[in-house]
Each structure stands twice: as structure tokens, then as C-alpha cells.
Design a protein around this motif. Sequence first.
Motif, PDB file in Angstrom:
ATOM      1  N   ARG A  75      -7.032   7.092  -4.349  1.00  0.00           N
ATOM      2  CA  ARG A  75      -5.680   7.170  -4.892  1.00  0.00           C
ATOM      3  C   ARG A  75      -5.676   8.243  -5.959  1.00  0.00           C
ATOM      4  O   ARG A  75      -6.214   8.029  -7.048  1.00  0.00           O
ATOM      5  CB  ARG A  75      -5.342   5.797  -5.460  1.00  0.00           C
TER       6      ARG A  75
ATOM      7  N   ASN B  83       1.282   5.483  -7.377  1.00  0.00           N
ATOM      8  CA  ASN B  83       0.518   5.750  -6.159  1.00  0.00           C
ATOM      9  C   ASN B  83      -0.382   4.585  -5.777  1.00  0.00           C
ATOM     10  O   ASN B  83      -0.976   3.936  -6.627  1.00  0.00           O
ATOM     11  CB  ASN B  83      -0.282   7.057  -6.257  1.00  0.00           C
ATOM     12  N   ASN B  84      -0.386   4.313  -4.486  1.00  0.00           N
ATOM     13  CA  ASN B  84      -1.143   3.195  -3.937  1.00  0.00           C
ATOM     14  C   ASN B  84      -1.796   3.589  -2.633  1.00  0.00           C
ATOM     15  O   ASN B  84      -1.380   4.553  -1.986  1.00  0.00           O
ATOM     16  CB  ASN B  84      -0.208   2.002  -3.670  1.00  0.00           C
ATOM     17  N   VAL B  85      -2.796   2.812  -2.237  1.00  0.00           N
ATOM     18  CA  VAL B  85      -3.385   2.980  -0.911  1.00  0.00           C
ATOM     19  C   VAL B  85      -2.867   1.852  -0.034  1.00  0.00           C
ATOM     20  O   VAL B  85      -3.089   0.673  -0.332  1.00  0.00           O
ATOM     21  CB  VAL B  85      -4.936   2.939  -0.962  1.00  0.00           C
ATOM     22  N   PHE B  86      -2.142   2.229   1.019  1.00  0.00           N
ATOM     23  CA  PHE B  86      -1.632   1.232   1.959  1.00  0.00           C
ATOM     24  C   PHE B  86      -2.664   1.075   3.078  1.00  0.00           C
ATOM     25  O   PHE B  86      -3.058   2.059   3.698  1.00  0.00           O
ATOM     26  CB  PHE B  86      -0.290   1.694   2.546  1.00  0.00           C
TER      27      PHE B  86
ATOM     28  N   GLY C 221      -1.406  -1.078   8.846  1.00  0.00           N
ATOM     29  CA  GLY C 221      -0.512  -2.190   9.162  1.00  0.00           C
ATOM     30  C   GLY C 221       0.422  -2.598   8.025  1.00  0.00           C
ATOM     31  O   GLY C 221       1.401  -3.301   8.258  1.00  0.00           O
ATOM     32  N   GLN C 222       0.164  -2.147   6.816  1.00  0.00           N
ATOM     33  CA  GLN C 222       1.048  -2.502   5.702  1.00  0.00           C
ATOM     34  C   GLN C 222       2.310  -1.652   5.758  1.00  0.00           C
ATOM     35  O   GLN C 222       2.267  -0.477   6.121  1.00  0.00           O
ATOM     36  CB  GLN C 222       0.338  -2.311   4.354  1.00  0.00           C
ATOM     37  N   SER C 223       3.427  -2.271   5.375  1.00  0.00           N
ATOM     38  CA  SER C 223       4.717  -1.577   5.457  1.00  0.00           C
ATOM     39  C   SER C 223       5.068  -0.924   4.132  1.00  0.00           C
ATOM     40  O   SER C 223       4.931  -1.542   3.083  1.00  0.00           O
ATOM     41  CB  SER C 223       5.841  -2.565   5.772  1.00  0.00           C
TER      42      SER C 223
ATOM     43  N   PHE D 150       8.845   8.265  -0.655  1.00  0.00           N
ATOM     44  CA  PHE D 150       7.395   8.152  -0.568  1.00  0.00           C
ATOM     45  C   PHE D 150       6.828   9.503  -0.165  1.00  0.00           C
ATOM     46  O   PHE D 150       7.355  10.157   0.729  1.00  0.00           O
ATOM     47  CB  PHE D 150       7.008   7.106   0.483  1.00  0.00           C
TER      48      PHE D 150
END
Lengths: 122, 241
Positions: B9, B41-44, B47-49, B61
Motif C-alpha cells: 500500500r 489507500n487500501n489493499v483489496f 473478491g472484495q468489492s 478510486f
Amino acid sequence: MIKNNELPGIYFLDLKLVEDLVKHFPVRTYLAESDIIYKGHIPHAAYVLTEGTVQMAKKKAVVTLLPGVMLGARELFRNNIFRFNAKVASGGKVIILDRSSLTEAMSHKYEIIRNSFLAAVK
Amino acid sequence: MQNPRKTIRPEHCEECPSLGKGIFCELERLCLNELSGHKVNNVFKKGQSLFVEGNPPFGVFCVSEGNIKISKMSSDGKESIVRIASQGDIIGHRSIFTDQFYTASATAMEDSAVCFVDKKYIIKLVREQPTVACHLISLLGRDLGAAENRIASFAKKNVRERVAEFLLLLKESHGTKDEDGKCRLVLKLSREEMASIVGTATETLIRFISELKDEGIIDQDGKSIVICDEERLVEFANISY
């Protein structure tokens, strides 16, 4: 009157305060059940639930939250991660306070709103 | 098998793997610092929406690493992938400017690092920074052009031509040259996902992929598709421009 945190990342607001917030901030409806915050993520916004329910989950433990709850304000303000998965039920109504709106709320002209958010992010 | 490369990230825009590809990259250092402090900021995980169709938008985004599929659900529950966003792409921008609910869902296809910038800040940037406004306009124009081409393809081309055209588009966005000069498509899509994008049944897609393999135009290396003969693939795609 704001109660002490019983769950990390959660703040309980008086319903009267929620009614005041609804007058000053737009309320959004989630038409579909949605994950609003993932465990391990920094929240994109603080969420104040005005109608419906939010389910908070960590492993097998699930807590259902009712209107009046605010999630994610402290974590967003401090860039900390949220420790639960939070899912809003279909039809749930929330006030979404992104970083810009949260900053506005903390310098709001109405003292009760201002003080509430300052206390929530401490 | 686990991917040994961990998605990180980036804390600051200058550390971003897609630096130079996004709409904010040309901002002056001071503005970039401010943006870096403001974005989330994130790490998806796969499968995460990021957002779900029908929900209210409140920001955009920006994909710094990974791939995100943008899809719509039909009334009978079938998913149609309308776009794949990768490094440097932004998602959710149309809904915030039209003030409509999200018209599609965005889901991570693999572990993806994504930055979120709220609507108020984006609008402030658009008003104050002409480079951001210009890049956004350019992006909207490109999206519109791509959508028009897609409509024309569905109207005029048969499935075989659409499959070939899709592989050529993937080559542009997700292709890398191998040592032997062949182009490897690094984006691994399932046959169902490919069929959804092309607009055909999975069985039909598999048949045409096999046909292209038999002709020696493409090859398969594990889950990756390798384009062996681009010229013939262009002929198959019947591209007139």
C-alpha cells in the motif's frame, strides 16, 4: 450525550443528535447489502447509521448495530485500520462523512455537532 | 499456489507503482503532497468489492496496482463484465459527476492496491488544477470511444471476430513481450469472464479459442494466453481502422 465506546471503532450518538445531523448532512440509502468497511482497511469515510442495521463481524462473532451508531471516524481521522468487517443491510440509510466532510463537521458552526465529532475522533 | 509478490500500500503518490499513468500524476509536488495526505489507500483482496451497483457514490478510486473488474448484473442474475481497470485507471468518476448511483459494481480480480479520494476533494482539484480537469476529460473521451467501438462490434461483428478483437485489446492493456518476440497476456481471466466480456456463451468462446490455437495464432502457457501471430489475429478481428 455521547456514551463511552463499548466496541473499538464504534461511537454511539444520541438520536436527537442524529436528527440534527440529518438536517446538516445528506443521508444516503444503500439499495443493496454492502460491505462498507473491510477488516484491516482504513475506512473511506465515517458512517452514521440513521435507519436500518449494520452488522459488524470478526471471525465468528457478529454484532448488529442499530441507528445512532457512528463507525470509522477515529480510524479515518488517524489513518488507522478498522478491526472488523462492517456490512450495511439493504435499505440502510447512512450519513457518509468522508475526510473532507469529517473535517467540516469538526469545525461546524453548531457547537453540539462540532463537539460530538471532536470527541469521537479523540 | 500463493503469489510470492505481496501487494503493498503506497503511502505517498511518489511511491505508487503506477506513477505517471494516473490523472493526478502531473500535479506539482505541493499538491501531490496534499493529495497523498488526503487520500485513503487500501489493499483489496481478490473478491472484495470497491462498490456495488445501486449504491451512492462519494468519491473516486485510483488503481495503483492490480486489476479491478467493473460489472453489471442482469435481472436474471448473470454478471456482465463491462471493463477491467488496471494500474493508473480511475473508477467511479462518472457517478460522482452525474450524481447518480453507481451503475456497475467494482470487484478486485486479485490483490489490488487502490486509493480513494472523496468527491469534495476531487471537485476542488478539478476547479483548481487544470491538469486534473484535462486528464479527466481525456479519460471520459477515451471511455466514450471505447464504449462506441464496443457497441459497433456487437452490432457488426460475429463472435469469432469479437474474440480476436478482445485479445488484441488485452494485448494493448495487459500484454508483455516475451524473449522470442511473442506477446504474453499477463491478465489471467477465466473462460466465463472472457465470455462475459465478449458477449457469448462460455462454450462458444472455448470453441473459438481452440480454433485460434489450432491455427497457430495463439498459444496457451498455463493460464496465460500468448499471441504468436498478431498479423493474422488482426485479420481475424476484421479491424477496419
